[in-house]
Structure formats: C-alpha cells, structure tokens
Motif scaffolding. Sequence first.
Motif, short mmCIF file in Angstrom:
data_model
loop_
_atom_site.label_atom_id
_atom_site.label_comp_id
_atom_site.label_asym_id
_atom_site.label_seq_id
_atom_site.Cartn_x
_atom_site.Cartn_y
_atom_site.Cartn_z
N THR A 49 52.17 38.31 34.80
CA THR A 49 51.27 38.96 35.75
C THR A 49 51.90 39.05 37.12
OG1 THR A 49 50.29 36.86 36.24
CG2 THR A 49 49.23 38.18 34.53
N THR A 50 51.44 40.05 37.88
CA THR A 50 51.99 40.27 39.21
C THR A 50 51.04 41.09 40.03
OG1 THR A 50 54.10 40.50 38.19
CG2 THR A 50 53.93 41.23 40.43
N SER A 51 51.14 40.97 41.35
CA SER A 51 50.34 41.90 42.12
C SER A 51 50.75 41.96 43.55
CB SER A 51 48.88 41.53 42.04
OG SER A 51 48.62 40.38 42.75
N LEU A 80 43.39 41.10 31.20
CA LEU A 80 44.21 39.98 31.66
C LEU A 80 43.62 38.62 31.33
CD1 LEU A 80 45.22 41.42 35.14
CD2 LEU A 80 46.67 41.19 33.11
N GLY A 81 42.47 38.58 30.65
CA GLY A 81 41.86 37.31 30.30
C GLY A 81 41.15 36.65 31.46
N LEU A 82 40.75 37.42 32.45
CA LEU A 82 40.04 36.89 33.61
C LEU A 82 38.55 36.75 33.29
CD1 LEU A 82 41.66 39.23 36.28
CD2 LEU A 82 42.42 36.96 35.58
N THR A 83 37.81 36.14 34.19
CA THR A 83 36.36 36.06 34.03
C THR A 83 35.77 37.47 33.95
OG1 THR A 83 36.33 34.00 35.25
CG2 THR A 83 34.23 35.14 35.01
N ARG A 107 52.54 38.21 38.10
CA ARG A 107 51.50 38.01 39.10
C ARG A 107 50.26 38.89 38.88
NH1 ARG A 107 51.42 34.73 42.77
NH2 ARG A 107 50.05 36.08 43.97
N TYR A 108 50.24 39.67 37.81
CA TYR A 108 49.10 40.56 37.60
C TYR A 108 47.77 39.80 37.69
CZ TYR A 108 52.37 44.00 35.50
OH TYR A 108 53.39 44.87 35.25
N ALA A 109 47.59 38.78 36.88
CA ALA A 109 46.31 38.07 36.83
C ALA A 109 45.98 37.43 38.17
CB ALA A 109 46.31 37.04 35.72
N ALA A 110 46.94 36.75 38.79
CA ALA A 110 46.68 36.08 40.07
C ALA A 110 46.30 37.08 41.15
CB ALA A 110 47.92 35.28 40.49
N ASP A 111 47.00 38.17 41.22
CA ASP A 111 46.72 39.16 42.28
C ASP A 111 45.41 39.89 42.04
OD1 ASP A 111 49.01 38.37 43.55
OD2 ASP A 111 50.20 40.06 42.87
N VAL A 112 45.13 40.24 40.77
CA VAL A 112 43.85 40.89 40.47
C VAL A 112 42.71 39.92 40.77
CG1 VAL A 112 42.39 41.78 38.61
CG2 VAL A 112 44.75 42.56 38.82
#
Length: 186
Positions: A49-51, A80-83, A107-112
């Motif tokens: 992940t990235t953002s 991304l498996g987020l809430t 960084r996708y998940a962290a940035d999103v």
Amino acid sequence: MSLAAVAVIAAIAVAAVVISTRSGPGSTATAGGPAPAPTETGEPSTAPTTSEPAHPSSEASSRTSEPTEQDSPVSPSGDLGLTAQISQPACNGQWVVFVGAATMPGRYAADVSQLLETHPGAEYLLTDGSCSSLRQRLDDGGLIYAVYVGYFADQAAACSARDTIGGGAYVKLLDNVTPAEQLWQC
C-alpha cells in the motif's frame, strides 16, 4: 570429461537450485524471496500500500518500474481491507469532490485510512476499471486509490463542497464520456 560426468554434474547443480529455493513443506516461497505475509483471510497479500494526495494531472510517482504482482490490490475488487469498504460508484453523471489519492505501493492502505479519517463520510475507489472520466493509472502504470466526498447533483453543489474542504480538493464528473484530463473550474 565424459558425457556421463557432465550429466551428473548438471543434475547435482539442478538439485542444489531446487533445494535452495524451498523453505519447508507447504511453503510458497520462491527463489526471489520469502512468501508474502498472509492477510486476515489467510491469503497471501500481493498488494503493498502507498499514498500521497495527488491531483489528476500530477506527475507520476518516483517509481520507474513496470507494475508487478506486488502492485496488485489485496482483493480482486481492489478493496484494501479497511473498515470502510471500497466503493464502486455508478458512472451516471453524478459529481464528486476528490480530497486526495494513494499512489505509492506499500502505503495505499495507510494513506487511504488517513484521508478517510481526515474527511469523515468520505469513500475510496480504485480508479483502474472505474469511470473513464477518471485517470485510470499513473504514467508508470501504478495504481491510484482516490478518496472522495459526494455525490452531488450538479457542479455548483460539488464546487460549494470543494470550497468548504479547501486544500487540493478538486471536482470531477463520474461518467464514461468526459475525458479523464478534463478539469472542472469552480
């Protein structure tokens, strides 16, 4: 050296390579490195992940390599498996305001997540395969996870929301007619 001796040496070399790439029974490791870490579902994760917030006309990220399996999202839908689950909005002429984008693998998940926390009620989508009025991928082939608020019935309502949000937010029309490069002025 005889032909039989060459064959024996070749067989030993092949066996050594095969043995050195295995890391145990049931392992999915490859010669290139360890197996991807499992996700919550137990499947190997193939999508880092990235953002970084990005305007649709921003230059491509600093990545220079072609996309690989490592650039793929966690699930086929791109979730991304987020809430908050990934959204798949209709491309029916509704207006939205984009507040930022995640464009860096790893960084996708962290940035999103950060953008969603900063903008309560916002949703996210993977532009690749979404409405053609959105930039599908970066110039280098990288994925774009975009975070947006909306839906708005017209451009004036979307512009009003954008003015309230401020920053680098921008307005887009979700359809399959408007060119992805089209920017809307407020």
